[in-house]
Design a protein around this motif. Structure first.
Motif, short mmCIF file in Angstrom:
data_model
loop_
_atom_site.label_atom_id
_atom_site.label_comp_id
_atom_site.label_asym_id
_atom_site.label_seq_id
_atom_site.Cartn_x
_atom_site.Cartn_y
_atom_site.Cartn_z
N PHE A 17 31.19 51.91 55.02
CA PHE A 17 32.61 51.54 55.11
C PHE A 17 32.75 50.06 54.78
O PHE A 17 32.05 49.21 55.34
N GLY A 18 33.62 49.75 53.86
CA GLY A 18 33.86 48.36 53.50
C GLY A 18 35.30 47.98 53.75
O GLY A 18 36.19 48.84 53.83
N ILE A 19 35.55 46.69 53.90
CA ILE A 19 36.92 46.22 54.04
C ILE A 19 37.13 45.00 53.15
O ILE A 19 36.21 44.23 52.88
N VAL A 20 38.34 44.88 52.67
CA VAL A 20 38.78 43.67 51.98
C VAL A 20 40.01 43.18 52.73
O VAL A 20 41.02 43.88 52.83
N GLU A 21 39.90 41.99 53.28
CA GLU A 21 41.00 41.39 54.04
C GLU A 21 41.62 40.27 53.20
O GLU A 21 40.89 39.42 52.67
N VAL A 22 42.93 40.30 53.07
CA VAL A 22 43.60 39.37 52.15
C VAL A 22 44.77 38.67 52.84
O VAL A 22 45.59 39.31 53.50
N HIS A 23 44.84 37.37 52.65
CA HIS A 23 46.03 36.59 53.00
C HIS A 23 46.72 36.26 51.68
O HIS A 23 46.22 35.43 50.90
N TYR A 24 47.82 36.94 51.43
CA TYR A 24 48.55 36.72 50.19
C TYR A 24 49.47 35.49 50.29
O TYR A 24 50.03 35.22 51.36
N PRO A 25 49.64 34.76 49.19
CA PRO A 25 50.62 33.67 49.17
C PRO A 25 52.03 34.26 49.09
O PRO A 25 52.20 35.48 49.03
N GLU A 26 53.03 33.41 49.06
CA GLU A 26 54.41 33.89 48.90
C GLU A 26 54.53 34.64 47.57
O GLU A 26 53.89 34.28 46.58
N PRO A 27 55.36 35.68 47.54
CA PRO A 27 55.50 36.49 46.32
C PRO A 27 55.86 35.70 45.06
O PRO A 27 55.51 36.12 43.95
N ASN A 28 56.54 34.55 45.25
CA ASN A 28 56.90 33.77 44.05
C ASN A 28 55.68 33.13 43.39
O ASN A 28 55.78 32.56 42.31
N GLN A 29 54.51 33.23 44.06
CA GLN A 29 53.27 32.73 43.48
C GLN A 29 52.42 33.85 42.87
O GLN A 29 51.33 33.60 42.38
N TRP A 30 52.93 35.07 42.92
CA TRP A 30 52.19 36.19 42.35
C TRP A 30 52.36 36.22 40.83
O TRP A 30 53.39 35.80 40.30
N CYS A 31 51.38 36.75 40.16
CA CYS A 31 51.43 36.91 38.70
C CYS A 31 51.69 38.39 38.39
O CYS A 31 50.80 39.12 37.94
N GLN A 32 52.92 38.82 38.65
CA GLN A 32 53.24 40.23 38.50
C GLN A 32 53.07 40.72 37.07
O GLN A 32 52.58 41.83 36.83
N ALA A 33 53.48 39.90 36.11
CA ALA A 33 53.36 40.31 34.70
C ALA A 33 51.90 40.52 34.32
O ALA A 33 51.56 41.47 33.60
N ASP A 34 51.02 39.65 34.80
CA ASP A 34 49.59 39.79 34.51
C ASP A 34 49.04 41.08 35.12
O ASP A 34 48.22 41.77 34.51
N PHE A 35 49.49 41.37 36.34
CA PHE A 35 49.02 42.60 36.99
C PHE A 35 49.54 43.83 36.27
O PHE A 35 48.79 44.80 36.08
N ARG A 36 50.80 43.81 35.84
CA ARG A 36 51.34 44.95 35.10
C ARG A 36 50.57 45.17 33.80
O ARG A 36 50.30 46.30 33.40
N SER A 37 50.20 44.08 33.14
CA SER A 37 49.41 44.19 31.91
C SER A 37 48.04 44.77 32.21
O SER A 37 47.51 45.60 31.45
N LEU A 38 47.45 44.34 33.33
CA LEU A 38 46.16 44.87 33.75
C LEU A 38 46.25 46.38 33.99
O LEU A 38 45.37 47.13 33.55
N VAL A 39 47.28 46.81 34.68
CA VAL A 39 47.45 48.24 34.97
C VAL A 39 47.48 49.04 33.67
O VAL A 39 46.78 50.04 33.51
N GLN A 40 48.30 48.59 32.73
CA GLN A 40 48.42 49.33 31.47
C GLN A 40 47.10 49.36 30.70
O GLN A 40 46.74 50.39 30.12
N GLN A 41 46.37 48.26 30.73
CA GLN A 41 45.07 48.22 30.04
C GLN A 41 44.07 49.16 30.70
O GLN A 41 43.33 49.89 30.03
N GLU A 42 44.05 49.15 32.03
CA GLU A 42 43.12 50.01 32.75
C GLU A 42 43.46 51.49 32.53
O GLU A 42 42.56 52.33 32.38
N LEU A 43 44.74 51.82 32.53
CA LEU A 43 45.15 53.21 32.29
C LEU A 43 44.77 53.64 30.87
O LEU A 43 44.29 54.76 30.66
#
Length: 219
Positions: A17-43
């Motif tokens: 059993f593994g865990i990944v614990e994350v403290h995320y910054p405020e959403p305005n610091q997220w790179c949503q466009a980069d993540f969406r591009s990653l999703v499409q590439q992985e799919l």
């Protein structure tokens, strides 16, 4: 790091059993466009890699499929994979926090989840269920554990059943900033499978939120 212990019911069974614990910054610091591009590439990569997909060839020897079959259940990641990769159903985009492990499940076939760590009460205890124990799951559904099910509880009750899923109280929400991702194993699964999944998940998190603070552990 979260405090997680193993109950004596797990003494004679090797479930990594593994865990990944994350403290995320405020959403305005997220790179949503980069993540969406990653999703499409992985799919796209998955569809190319499994262009000649046959369920038996890909999932026939999958230990998660065998584990779920013991409870007369179909492995949910198998169904997600076929729905999105093969049938072209849209990738869910309602909750970025939960989309990260969902993407990891599609690309690795390893089971994960997402919890709001700030909703946990005290120490988390991993245990093997001995009977059907009721709890409220996502969408306020009434769920229960199963005898032999790999589960976890805190001081306020059950937080997940590997077979039935996540509870409603601690389920990660779009505005969760302190998140705990469980990476589930099955009996006698090599630890390397969990380690690899942790690395993939952590990499996805870094694409979404480069400033996120990420810790991982093997319990």
């Amino acid at each position: 790091m979260l405090s997680i212990t193993r109950h004596t019911s797990l003494n004679d069974i090797n479930i990594p059993f593994g865990i990944v614990e994350v403290h995320y910054p405020e959403p305005n610091q997220w790179c949503q466009a980069d993540f969406r591009s990653l999703v499409q590439q992985e799919l796209t990569d998955c569809r190319q890699r499994f262009a000649t997909y046959e369920r038996k060839a890909v999932f026939g020897e999958n230990p998660y499929v065998r584990f779920f079959k013991r409870f007369r259940k179909t492995y949910p990641v198998l169904l997600q994979f076929e729905s999105i990769i093969l049938k072209g159903q849209p990738f869910p985009e309602q909750n970025l926090i939960a989309e990260v492990p969902f993407l990891m499940e599609l690309t690795t076939h390893v089971l994960s989840g997402a919890h709001d760590a700030d909703q946990l009460c005290g120490t988390v205890e991993l245990y093997l269920a001995a009977e059907k124990e009721p709890f409220i799951g996502l969408h306020e559904r009434e769920l229960h554990t199963y005898p032999g099910d790999f589960c976890a509880r805190d001081e306020s009750g059950i937080i997940f059943s590997q077979i039935a899923g996540t509870d409603a109280r601690t389920a990660a929400r779009p505005d969760s900033c302190h998140v705990f991702y469980p990476i589930f194993g099955t009996p006698d699964l090599p630890r390397t499978v969990i380690d690899d999944a942790v690395n993939v998940l952590s990499g996805y998190i870094q694409i979404l939120a480069p400033e996120a603070q990420i810790e991982s552990a093997f319990v």
